[in-house]
Motif scaffolding. Structure first.
Motif, PDB file in Angstrom:
ATOM      1  N   SER A 319       0.841  -1.192   0.000  1.00  0.00           N
ATOM      2  CA  SER A 319       0.000   0.000   0.000  1.00  0.00           C
ATOM      3  C   SER A 319       0.874   1.238   0.000  1.00  0.00           C
ATOM      4  CB  SER A 319      -0.890   0.024   1.244  1.00  0.00           C
ATOM      5  OG  SER A 319      -1.720  -1.115   1.257  1.00  0.00           O
ATOM      6  N   VAL A 321       2.176   4.595   1.241  1.00  0.00           N
ATOM      7  CA  VAL A 321       2.222   5.166   2.583  1.00  0.00           C
ATOM      8  C   VAL A 321       2.786   6.572   2.469  1.00  0.00           C
ATOM      9  CG1 VAL A 321       3.113   4.927   4.920  1.00  0.00           C
ATOM     10  CG2 VAL A 321       2.618   2.901   3.563  1.00  0.00           C
ATOM     11  N   ASP A 373       4.879  -3.477   7.030  1.00  0.00           N
ATOM     12  CA  ASP A 373       3.908  -2.764   7.862  1.00  0.00           C
ATOM     13  C   ASP A 373       4.477  -2.478   9.250  1.00  0.00           C
ATOM     14  OD1 ASP A 373       2.122  -2.827   5.795  1.00  0.00           O
ATOM     15  OD2 ASP A 373       1.019  -4.583   6.522  1.00  0.00           O
ATOM     16  N   ARG A 374       5.146  -3.459   9.826  1.00  0.00           N
ATOM     17  CA  ARG A 374       5.741  -3.270  11.153  1.00  0.00           C
ATOM     18  C   ARG A 374       6.832  -2.204  11.119  1.00  0.00           C
ATOM     19  NH1 ARG A 374       2.918  -5.789  15.405  1.00  0.00           N
ATOM     20  NH2 ARG A 374       2.270  -7.872  14.741  1.00  0.00           N
ATOM     21  N   THR A 377       5.204   1.166  11.145  1.00  0.00           N
ATOM     22  CA  THR A 377       4.694   1.442  12.498  1.00  0.00           C
ATOM     23  C   THR A 377       5.832   1.807  13.438  1.00  0.00           C
ATOM     24  OG1 THR A 377       2.861  -0.099  12.159  1.00  0.00           O
ATOM     25  CG2 THR A 377       3.386   0.490  14.434  1.00  0.00           C
TER      26      THR A 377
END
Length: 507
Positions: A319, A321, A373-374, A377
């Motif tokens: 995705s 970002v 993703d991590r 984050t």
């Protein structure tokens, strides 16, 4: 997990096999580490390490923090705790920084490697010390809570075994790697250390001189150590090696230094059974052309399937970002912020995802999205901490995943993220009858910049069985959309008494 002689012992004495999975040696914490670019500049301007202390200190400090952010456990030569200003600065004054350092020691996040000492605060022999920093290190350790234990690693805690193991695992392999340089593909090696084509014959001659000198040292039972090679081929006479004055009158001093430093740090990592963490701007391990043994690992750990290798390079869907963070925000953090970051669920989740992928590289296609993703984050937490400390504003963040597959002298790089995707192959030499290498994963910001957050880690060794598998892999890669290829290698810019025990020379 530990070998403790006494429950009251404040030191947890472990061997390399007892370190955390994924523990690393951070090359940037070597007190002789200088990026290739800065080394060239120092030689051209006649500068010493002291002259470039500010710039080098910022680079080392950033790499220090990034190694703590991206790995559970960082192993450091015990000397670097007090002889590396980027580390020692947190110890010199009582306060949050020293407390954070103690916490990281107690948690086993920072692990001193002891060469021959029994205690981390023992004075090492044959080493010029920063005396103020050494006393601060001793005070820091003495001030740890009574319930805390400091994890230290040694090849063996039996003195006789340690002398034997240090010689066989450190000194002999270092000399062997140096003495094997003339067996390499010298034009490929020259291109990887940045030598222009016209100067390759001179570079080859210099490599021959280094090998000859090393062989003569071994025949005379002399030492073949980094300092000995520095004195002869890199540094100016009349100055301590610790000054870092590299001699422009010695041919290829900068390239030789980078090569010796790579061998030195790879050698220590291999002896401890872990990966070397090579900072951006430094020579990568692929330059050593160790096709048969790129990583100390059992053959079953290696990737052998050409189709599986191609899957590492194939496009992954991510995705877009935007407006997340500026990775360079890590530069505004303090050691206590790093300690706090390591206690967040974001950091723990990132570590668990990365460790799962390292344990099973075949699950790359399914697991890489979770790591991505991590990672985003985690960087959000970095920005939050930076904003708390200095009010660093958010800006556009373009996260990118980069996969690098090396086979022999060939390097294939796939970049994806935010709808960007490309695969580039650089075909250097391959060793006859041996097609080995590694798969490496890099996480970075697509926005160019010297101080960007970029972390790279090897995921798996590669060992193709032969030329047929190599040609199969190359054919599959060439069919990938957006594939581009060029010829030539890339610059690889990771109970006895004391009297009865032989003293271990400084490594």
């Amino acid at each position: 997990m530990t070998d403790l002689d006494d429950d009251q012992d404040r030191v947890a004495r472990v061997r390399p096999a007892q370190l955390a999975p994924g523990a690393v040696i951070a090359q940037s914490l070597d007190n002789q580490w200088v990026s290739a670019e800065l080394t060239r500049r120092m030689i051209a301007r006649g500068q010493s390490l002291r002259d470039v202390a500010d710039q080098r200190g910022k680079e080392v400090r950033a790499e220090y923090f990034r190694s703590l952010i991206n790995t559970r456990q960082v192993v450091m030569n015990r000397v670097f705790f007090y002889n590396n200003p980027a580390v020692a600065r947190d110890l010199l004054v009582d306060g949050p920084a020293r407390d954070a350092h103690r916490r990281l020691l107690a948690d086993g996040a920072l692990v001193p490697y002891l060469l021959g000492e029994h205690e981390p605060t023992d004075r090492p022999g044959s080493v010029d010390l920063d005396e103020d920093a050494f006393r601060a290190w001793q005070d820091t350790v003495a001030g740890m809570a009574a319930t805390d234990r400091l994890t230290c690693v040694r090849l063996s805690w039996d003195d006789r075994e340690n002398v034997r193991d240090t010689r066989s695992a450190l000194f002999n392999p270092f000399a062997a790697r140096v003495q094997g340089l003339t067996a390499k593909d010298i034009p490929l090696l020259a291109s990887q250390v940045g030598v222009e084509e016209a100067r390759v014959p001179g570079f080859a001659e210099r490599i021959g001189e280094i090998v000859q000198f090393s062989n003569e040292q071994s025949v005379r039972h002399g030492s073949v150590t980094r300092n000995v090679l520095y004195e002869r081929f890199v540094t100016r006479q009349g100055y301590p090696i610790s000054d870092g004055r590299y001699d422009s009158g010695k041919p290829f001093a900068g390239e030789v230094k980078q090569l010796i430093d790579l061998i030195y740090n790879v050698n220590l990592a291999d002896a401890l059974g872990m990966y070397p963490l090579t900072p951006l701007g430094s020579l990568r391990r692929v330059a050593l052309q160790e096709w048969r043994d790129v990583r100390t690992a059992a053959p079953t750990d290696a990737v052998r399937d050409p189709e599986q290798l191609v899957r590492f390079l194939q496009r992954q869907a991510f995705s877009a970002v935007q407006d997340r963070l500026t990775p360079a925000a890590v530069d505004s953090l303090a050691l206590d912020d790093i300690r706090r970051l390591r206690e967040t669920s974001a950091w723990d989740g990132y570590m668990r995802e990365f460790e799962a992928l390292t344990r099973d590289p075949s699950g790359f296609a399914d697991g890489i999205g979770g790591i991505f993703d991590r990672y985003v984050t985690l960087n959000g937490e970095i920005l939050r901490l930076a904003s708390e400390r200095r009010g660093v504003p958010a800006s556009v963040w373009d996260p990118v995943i980069e996969v690098v597959v090396t086979i022999g002298g060939a390097v294939f790089t796939a970049v994806s993220g935010n709808e960007l995707w490309s695969v580039v192959g650089a075909l250097g030499a391959t060793a006859n009858g041996s097609f080995g290498g590694s798969v490496q994963l890099a996480l970075r910001n697509r926005q160019a910049g010297r101080r960007e957050q970029k972390f790279a880690r090897e995921l798996a060794p590669v060992r193709l069985d032969g030329e047929r598998e190599w040609n199969q892999f190359l054919d599959l890669v060439r069919r990938l959309p957006e594939y581009r290829e060029r010829r030539g290698g890339l610059a690889a810019t990771s109970s006895a008494t004391v009297q009865e025990i032989e003293e271990i020379q400084e490594y």
